[in-house]
Design an enzyme around this catalytic site. Sequence first.
Site, PDB file in Angstrom:
ATOM      1  N   LYS A  52       0.855  -1.198   0.000  1.00 18.70           N
ATOM      2  CA  LYS A  52       0.000   0.000   0.000  1.00 18.70           C
ATOM      3  C   LYS A  52       0.885   1.241   0.000  1.00 18.70           C
ATOM      4  O   LYS A  52       1.896   1.291   0.718  1.00 18.70           O
ATOM      5  CB  LYS A  52      -0.901  -0.024   1.242  1.00 18.70           C
ATOM      6  CG  LYS A  52      -1.963   1.072   1.292  1.00 18.70           C
ATOM      7  CD  LYS A  52      -2.859   0.911   2.534  1.00 18.70           C
ATOM      8  CE  LYS A  52      -3.970   1.940   2.599  1.00 18.70           C
ATOM      9  NZ  LYS A  52      -4.811   1.784   3.819  1.00 18.70           N
ATOM     10  N   SER A 127      -9.783   1.843   2.761  1.00 16.20           N
ATOM     11  CA  SER A 127      -8.907   2.616   1.912  1.00 16.20           C
ATOM     12  C   SER A 127      -7.871   1.780   1.153  1.00 16.20           C
ATOM     13  O   SER A 127      -7.304   2.270   0.167  1.00 16.20           O
ATOM     14  CB  SER A 127      -8.171   3.668   2.752  1.00 16.20           C
ATOM     15  OG  SER A 127      -7.337   3.057   3.714  1.00 16.20           O
ATOM     16  N   SER A 151     -10.037  -0.582   6.890  1.00 20.78           N
ATOM     17  CA  SER A 151      -9.448  -0.450   5.561  1.00 20.78           C
ATOM     18  C   SER A 151      -8.761  -1.682   4.999  1.00 20.78           C
ATOM     19  O   SER A 151      -8.368  -1.687   3.840  1.00 20.78           O
ATOM     20  CB  SER A 151      -8.453   0.707   5.538  1.00 20.78           C
ATOM     21  OG  SER A 151      -9.160   1.901   5.392  1.00 20.78           O
TER      22      SER A 151
HETATM   23  N1  GLN Z   1     -13.131   4.216   6.015  1.00 21.46           N
HETATM   24  C1  GLN Z   1     -12.553   4.652   7.270  1.00 21.46           C
HETATM   25  C2  GLN Z   1     -12.143   6.101   7.121  1.00 21.46           C
HETATM   26  O1  GLN Z   1     -12.447   6.677   6.152  1.00 21.46           O
HETATM   27  C3  GLN Z   1     -11.422   3.777   7.644  1.00 21.46           C
HETATM   28  C4  GLN Z   1     -10.191   4.042   6.909  1.00 21.46           C
HETATM   29  C5  GLN Z   1      -9.045   3.200   7.340  1.00 21.46           C
HETATM   30  O2  GLN Z   1      -9.213   2.162   7.998  1.00 21.46           O
HETATM   31  N2  GLN Z   1      -7.858   3.667   7.010  1.00 21.46           N
HETATM   32  O3  GLN Z   1     -11.530   6.679   7.965  1.00 21.46           O
END
Ligand code: GLN
EC number: 6.3.5.7
Length: 446
Positions: A52, A127, A151
């Site tokens: 990532k 994400s 995410s």
């Molecule tokens: N979707 C969540 C957010 O927007 C989690 C994102 C994540 O786990 N990095 O913060």
Amino acid sequence: VTETLAEIEKKEPQVDAFLTIDEAGAQAAAAQVDAKPIATDNLLAGMPIGIKDNLLTDGVTTTAASKMLANFKPVFDATVVEKLKAKDAIMIGKNNLDEFAMGSSTETSAFKKTKNPWNLDKVPGGSSGGSAAAVAAGEVVASLGTDTGGSIRQPAAFNGIVGIKPTYGRVSRWGAIAFASSLDQVGVFSRTVADNATVLQAISGHDEKDSTSADIPVPDFRAALDGNIKGMKIAVAKEYMAEGVAPGVKAQIETAIDTLRSLGATVDEVSLPNSKYAVQIYYIIASSEASSNLSRFDGIRYGYRSPEAKTLEDVYVKSRSEGFGHEVKRRIMLGTFALSSGFYDAYFKKAGQVRTLVIRDFEKVFADYDLVVGPTTPTTAFDLGRKVTDPVTMYMNDILTIPANMAGLPAMSVPAGLVDGLPVGLQIIGKAFDEEAVYRVGYAFE
Ligand code: GLN
């Protein structure tokens, strides 16, 4: 590696899972592995892995999918990357993500939209959407992601693959671009539970560079993969099967629960009553921590500097205004507000207190049970473009994954069938530092 690069060339035009492909680096690393005697005890030797793009890679552009870091080349590897390289795994490239890991669809990336390989009109989740799509499309065997509120697990569910967020502290965060430091964990995507355990084994363990990494022994995760779950006590939280979970998803999870029973586990219904507050407190805590962490992007030390800047104030204001996207700015504003002196007690402090209640709910259940299971997400992958303009709808998507982050618990999504041709994920949440139980059940189930 040659075959992996050929596969990527074939599939990337549709999937767009990578921001950078380090062809030369991967070939050179592969040549080095080839020159060594074959290590029969090292399953990672030569394994092509995606990373990532919020994990630092020495000499390879690391953007966090932000214009702010579009040309940023780190001068060292994140500990997880260093550990994979030490095991002779091959870093193939950097996977797309929501900007600074803020989002649930990978659509807030400043650079490209990743598509779900199951249906190119659907989001891959986020994400870590690029890391998940790359594995699901067969571009790489495994990839690393980060999970702050879901995410890793949500994109794993949307892409029909395995994704684990380990216990907070199991894996070093050194070199992971910080979003919310009390929640962030690095974890693994793969097609099978066994591959997942192998990669997590390699990246786990104490790191003196991350004071929150736990100095406790890392067990042999693969030893838990014997298929035996007889007598294990599994809980299903009734709040995770409530309205809001699509009927098709619920039906798949009920079938999964029947499978766990038929394998010899006992499964009972329990309650995690404070989980319903998890999304609300998450957006206070995560945004507050983000507003502090992202203050380092000042146009001076890292990345983008506005070419228009004439004064010092201009350097800060213009660089940040031009360098950050909408969602990142929304989080910084939310967080700065929640931490401001007049509102701190009402928001940040209160959120911390409710977080303790969420943790206690889990402690009560784990006094009697080995694991909690349920759906990973309320729905299957949604259409590209459908939620990105409606932040609250997007935020609610993480209602089932955020509680495990709040409590720092290990949690994994494993494929649990399809609804209308799209994958459903079964979420398995374990006690702190008991990834073995999570893997044991995941392996028996898959
Ligand atoms: N979707 C969540 C957010 O927007 C989690 C994102 C994540 O786990 N990095 O913060």
